[in-house]
Design an enzyme around this catalytic site. Structure first.
Site, PDB file in Angstrom:
ATOM      1  N   GLY A  68       0.806  -1.210   0.000  1.00 29.49           N
ATOM      2  CA  GLY A  68       0.000   0.000   0.000  1.00 29.49           C
ATOM      3  C   GLY A  68       0.840   1.261   0.000  1.00 29.49           C
ATOM      4  O   GLY A  68       2.073   1.217   0.022  1.00 29.49           O
ATOM      5  N   LEU A  77       1.291   3.738   2.290  1.00 30.18           N
ATOM      6  CA  LEU A  77       2.086   4.066   3.471  1.00 30.18           C
ATOM      7  C   LEU A  77       3.154   3.022   3.772  1.00 30.18           C
ATOM      8  O   LEU A  77       4.311   3.365   4.042  1.00 30.18           O
ATOM      9  CB  LEU A  77       1.176   4.255   4.684  1.00 30.18           C
ATOM     10  CG  LEU A  77       1.882   4.616   5.988  1.00 30.18           C
ATOM     11  CD1 LEU A  77       2.712   5.893   5.838  1.00 30.18           C
ATOM     12  CD2 LEU A  77       0.868   4.760   7.119  1.00 30.18           C
ATOM     13  N   ASP A 135      -1.235 -13.445   5.938  1.00 29.02           N
ATOM     14  CA  ASP A 135      -2.639 -13.081   6.055  1.00 29.02           C
ATOM     15  C   ASP A 135      -2.875 -12.719   7.513  1.00 29.02           C
ATOM     16  O   ASP A 135      -2.856 -13.589   8.389  1.00 29.02           O
ATOM     17  CB  ASP A 135      -3.506 -14.270   5.633  1.00 29.02           C
ATOM     18  CG  ASP A 135      -4.997 -13.991   5.772  1.00 29.02           C
ATOM     19  OD1 ASP A 135      -5.363 -12.908   6.284  1.00 29.02           O
ATOM     20  OD2 ASP A 135      -5.793 -14.867   5.381  1.00 29.02           O
ATOM     21  N   ILE A 136      -3.097 -11.440   7.796  1.00 29.52           N
ATOM     22  CA  ILE A 136      -3.203 -11.004   9.193  1.00 29.52           C
ATOM     23  C   ILE A 136      -4.459 -11.540   9.879  1.00 29.52           C
ATOM     24  O   ILE A 136      -4.558 -11.491  11.111  1.00 29.52           O
ATOM     25  CB  ILE A 136      -3.147  -9.472   9.336  1.00 29.52           C
ATOM     26  CG1 ILE A 136      -4.334  -8.803   8.632  1.00 29.52           C
ATOM     27  CG2 ILE A 136      -1.812  -8.945   8.833  1.00 29.52           C
ATOM     28  CD1 ILE A 136      -4.453  -7.316   8.927  1.00 29.52           C
ATOM     29  N   THR A 151      -7.855   6.529  11.785  1.00 34.34           N
ATOM     30  CA  THR A 151      -8.535   7.477  10.918  1.00 34.34           C
ATOM     31  C   THR A 151      -9.465   8.384  11.705  1.00 34.34           C
ATOM     32  O   THR A 151      -9.938   8.024  12.792  1.00 34.34           O
ATOM     33  CB  THR A 151      -9.361   6.702   9.865  1.00 34.34           C
ATOM     34  OG1 THR A 151     -10.226   7.601   9.153  1.00 34.34           O
ATOM     35  CG2 THR A 151     -10.241   5.652  10.529  1.00 34.34           C
ATOM     36  N   ASP A 152      -9.737   9.557  11.144  1.00 36.73           N
ATOM     37  CA  ASP A 152     -10.727  10.452  11.741  1.00 36.73           C
ATOM     38  C   ASP A 152     -12.133   9.852  11.683  1.00 36.73           C
ATOM     39  O   ASP A 152     -13.044  10.326  12.364  1.00 36.73           O
ATOM     40  CB  ASP A 152     -10.722  11.800  11.010  1.00 36.73           C
ATOM     41  CG  ASP A 152     -11.172  11.679   9.565  1.00 36.73           C
ATOM     42  OD1 ASP A 152     -12.317  12.053   9.263  1.00 36.73           O
ATOM     43  OD2 ASP A 152     -10.393  11.193   8.723  1.00 36.73           O
ATOM     44  N   TYR A 205     -16.469   1.004   7.855  1.00 39.51           N
ATOM     45  CA  TYR A 205     -15.022   1.210   7.882  1.00 39.51           C
ATOM     46  C   TYR A 205     -14.596   1.879   9.185  1.00 39.51           C
ATOM     47  O   TYR A 205     -13.678   1.426   9.871  1.00 39.51           O
ATOM     48  CB  TYR A 205     -14.594   2.058   6.678  1.00 39.51           C
ATOM     49  CG  TYR A 205     -13.183   2.577   6.771  1.00 39.51           C
ATOM     50  CD1 TYR A 205     -12.096   1.729   6.605  1.00 39.51           C
ATOM     51  CD2 TYR A 205     -12.941   3.931   7.042  1.00 39.51           C
ATOM     52  CE1 TYR A 205     -10.793   2.216   6.706  1.00 39.51           C
ATOM     53  CE2 TYR A 205     -11.652   4.410   7.135  1.00 39.51           C
ATOM     54  CZ  TYR A 205     -10.581   3.553   6.971  1.00 39.51           C
ATOM     55  OH  TYR A 205      -9.297   4.029   7.080  1.00 39.51           O
TER      56      TYR A 205
END
Length: 313
Positions: free
Chosen positions: A10, A12, A54-55, A121-122, A146
């Site tokens: 990804g 980041l 695979d987390i 995340t916000d 999400y």
């Protein structure tokens, strides 16, 4: 110091790995793919080791992390397709990745006494009002699946570990992957008029700048909740779009000039309802960074300029 980074395919995770390499740290990258060769634009991630993981597989996470024994795990992997997360047939998978997967990593970190960085995340807040959200605010009220699953991930980390950094970000863009800037540049080539939402307010976050901050953080023991976006003030998506095209023209891409391309502001209601409710207030207060001795990120205008010079468009 050995650092294990999830989600390196990804935006980041890719930049975190490269920043670790630049500072001479031992980094090990992971993602779900069997192998990973580099970014979308062809730039390779460092030659650091990569393991497929695979987390959501609890046993595999425990085995991998306990065998590698990293000093820090920087957890960038997540389900980030906000609208798709609302589909009934996707909700269980989103929760498995963002909540259960994070719990698996936190448990493994606890077992080996490793630090953990969790990217949030916000969207854990309700996005109402105009006051910037404080990092230690506990008035959680996610508007969508999400946001709820990312909050569940936050709670998994905070309730399991003592040595953690929970870092909330917003409006992310980076070289590796899809983002708002790339979308605007693409549609701007094929349209002569665009409408962009003007009543959702926040600040962009360039993953290249954020990755440097995250590595600064793991060099310390100043644990807790943080907010991290670029400086430069709060803006709307409409404001952001206007600046994207302005800077693109300055770099010689005249197809984005106001003579050819009109950008008009619209409200969220006028734009049309998406599957997932979006926050109007994505303002994040970042003063805690300075209070704890961390260097703020550069302005988003400067970040955008560097980013446009970096990508092929």
């Amino acid at each position: 110091m050995k650092i294990f980074v999830t989600g390196v395919a990804g935006q980041l995770g890719h930049d975190v790995m490269n920043d670790l390499a630049a500072r001479g740290y031992e980094g090990i990258g992971t993602d779900i793919a069997p192998q990973y060769s580099g970014a979308d634009d062809g730039t390779a991630v460092t030659t650091m080791p990569y393991v497929s993981l695979d987390i959501t597989d609890r046993d595999a996470v425990e085995k991998t992390i306990t065998e590698l024994k990293p000093d820090v795990v920087v957890h960038c992997a997540a389900w980030t397709a906000v609208d798709l997360a609302e589909d009934d047939d996707k909700k269980a998978k989103v929760h498995a990745i963002n909540a259960d997967g994070t719990q698996n990593i936190a448990d493994a970190c606890k077992k080996i006494d490793a630090k953990m960085v969790y990217i949030s995340t916000d969207y854990v807040f309700d996005g109402q009002g105009t006051t910037p959200w404080q990092p230690d605010c506990k008035d959680y009220a996610p508007l969508n699946v999400y946001g709820q699953t990312k909050l569940d991930g936050e709670l998994a980390v905070a309730n399991t570990l003592e040595k953690y950094f929970i870092v909330r970000i917003a409006w992310v863009f980076g070289v590796n992957g899809k983002n708002f800037i790339k979308t605007m540049l693409n549609v701007g080539k094929t349209h002569d008029k665009l409408t962009v939402v003007s009543d959702q307010i926040g600040t962009p976050t360039y993953t290249l700048d954020l990755s440097r901050l995250l590595v600064d953080m793991i060099e310390t023991d100043k644990y807790g909740y943080y907010h991290a976006t670029n400086e430069g003030g709060y803006i709307s998506w409409y404001d952001f779009t206007k600046e994207i095209f302005k800077q693109a023209v300055e770099l010689g891409h005249t197809e984005y000039s106001e003579d050819r391309l009109t950008v008009a502001p619209v409200t969220t209601a006028e734009y049309g309802v998406s599957k997932a409710a979006r926050p109007f207030n994505s303002r994040l207060d970042k003063s805690k960074l300075v209070e704890n001795g961390f260097k703020p990120l550069p302005t988003w205008q400067d970040a955008l300029h560097r980013y446009l010079q970096e990508i092929n468009f």
